[in-house]
Design an enzyme around this catalytic site. Structure first.
Site, PDB file in Angstrom:
ATOM      1  N   HIS A  31       0.811  -1.222   0.000  1.00 44.45           N
ATOM      2  CA  HIS A  31       0.000   0.000   0.000  1.00 44.45           C
ATOM      3  C   HIS A  31       0.844   1.271   0.000  1.00 44.45           C
ATOM      4  O   HIS A  31       0.366   2.337  -0.386  1.00 44.45           O
ATOM      5  CB  HIS A  31      -0.991  -0.009   1.177  1.00 44.45           C
ATOM      6  CG  HIS A  31      -0.391   0.305   2.511  1.00 44.45           C
ATOM      7  ND1 HIS A  31       0.018  -0.677   3.397  1.00 44.45           N
ATOM      8  CD2 HIS A  31      -0.142   1.492   3.126  1.00 44.45           C
ATOM      9  CE1 HIS A  31       0.481  -0.110   4.492  1.00 44.45           C
ATOM     10  NE2 HIS A  31       0.406   1.206   4.357  1.00 44.45           N
ATOM     11  N   ASP A  38       0.205  -7.511   1.484  1.00 44.67           N
ATOM     12  CA  ASP A  38       0.615  -6.120   1.664  1.00 44.67           C
ATOM     13  C   ASP A  38       2.132  -5.981   1.636  1.00 44.67           C
ATOM     14  O   ASP A  38       2.719  -5.282   2.467  1.00 44.67           O
ATOM     15  CB  ASP A  38       0.044  -5.529   2.957  1.00 44.67           C
ATOM     16  CG  ASP A  38       0.116  -3.998   2.966  1.00 44.67           C
ATOM     17  OD1 ASP A  38       0.202  -3.406   1.877  1.00 44.67           O
ATOM     18  OD2 ASP A  38       0.110  -3.397   4.059  1.00 44.67           O
ATOM     19  N   SER A  98       4.669   2.244   8.028  1.00 44.80           N
ATOM     20  CA  SER A  98       4.345   1.138   7.126  1.00 44.80           C
ATOM     21  C   SER A  98       5.527   0.768   6.236  1.00 44.80           C
ATOM     22  O   SER A  98       6.125   1.629   5.586  1.00 44.80           O
ATOM     23  CB  SER A  98       3.155   1.517   6.248  1.00 44.80           C
ATOM     24  OG  SER A  98       1.988   1.687   7.003  1.00 44.80           O
TER      25      SER A  98
END
Length: 300
Positions: A48, A78, A154
């Site tokens: 993402h 992911d 992230s």
């Protein structure tokens, strides 16, 4: 020197050692973190983080920047792999699954909210967590940690005190405190290998809805394993239906390799390219092995 002072000094030295392998990822529609994966300049991050770009820019710990290109993305886990086009970051070692345990001290490195080179400390709070994904699918087998994970973390590493990557930080629960999640390094290892080879994960599927299950007592002894995957539903005219699998079957092995989790099943189906696989189940108190021909899942 007191144990606390010794721990502080070792933690400081660890952060200094791994910092050259942690990079900030920047593009017009967002930012995140990545980590050096291979000595030849490949970087691991979240899918993402680079969802809206094919040419992000990387910033190293010393302020140097370089362009990168996206080698491949896998939204189902992911994860994504990038390739540096000029300078190369240092690389980190991915830990084996057996090296990750609940209660283990871990640190998260990243760039939350643009605050570069932020470090947070915590423990592995739980394993095998399940979280709804951003595209409607679920992320399985996640590591839960109370190390602070915020937007911008992230794609960054969750490290043990030996400097090994135990997970790739991927999500946090809004409005919660101390509940963050990371994709296990063991998952990242095989996903990254396939992304480097093919640029995508060529997934195959059986057409079953499954849940993880833990066996106890005599059943665990009889099966020869403490964990497996139970079939809760089977789609019509799917490989599983055609292969004779049944609802409430417990999946034990795929081509002779034990299946102890949904992540195992996903990995084995992705890595095995044979047209037919032998699926061993526990069906109504009996061990059965059936040939099944998985179908290729369309690329995400």
């Amino acid at each position: 020197m007191s144990p606390l002072a010794l721990f502080s000094d070792e933690l400081e030295a660890l952060v200094q050692k791994v910092a050259p392998a942690v990079v900030a990822i920047e593009h017009r529609r967002g930012h995140g973190t990545g980590l050096g994966l291979t000595p030849d300049g490949h970087v691991l991050t979240n899918a993402h983080v680079v969802q809206h770009t094919s040419r992000p820019r990387l910033r190293f710990h010393d302020g140097e920047t370089t362009d990168a290109e996206v080698v491949g993305r896998d939204p189902m886990t992911d994860l994504a792999v990038l390739r540096c086009l000029q300078s190369r970051p240092a690389s980190l070692t991915l830990a084996e699954a057996a090296e990750v345990r609940v209660g283990q001290v871990v640190i998260a490195l990243g760039h939350p909210f643009g605050f570069e080179r932020s470090v947070s400390l915590g423990v592995v709070s739980a394993l095998e967590r399940r979280l709804p994904g951003r595209d409607g699918t679920a992320l399985d087998g996640l590591i839960q940690t109370d190390a602070a994970i915020n937007p911008g973390n992230s794609g960054g590493p969750l490290l043990n005190v030996r400097g090994q990557v135990v997970g790739i930080n991927t999500a946090m629960l809004p409005f919660a405190q101390g509940i963050g999640f990371a994709v296990p390094a063991f998952t990242a290892s095989w996903v990254a290998a396939l992304l480097l080879r093919h640029g995508e994960i060529r997934r195959r599927f059986l057409g079953v809805s499954v849940t993880n299950e833990t066996f106890r007592g005599e059943l665990a002894k009889e099966l020869g394993q403490a964990k497996g995957v139970r079939v809760k539903a089977i789609g019509r005219d799917t490989p599983a239906a055609r292969g004779g699998l049944e609802t409430e079957d417990v999946l034990l092995e795929l081509n002779g390799t034990k299946v102890t989790s949904t992540e195992d099943l996903q990995r084995l189906l992705a890595l095995d390219a044979s047209e037919e696989v032998m699926v061993t189940t526990w069906t109504r108190g009996q061990r059965k092995t059936r040939p099944v021909r998985p179908s290729l899942r369309p690329a995400a």
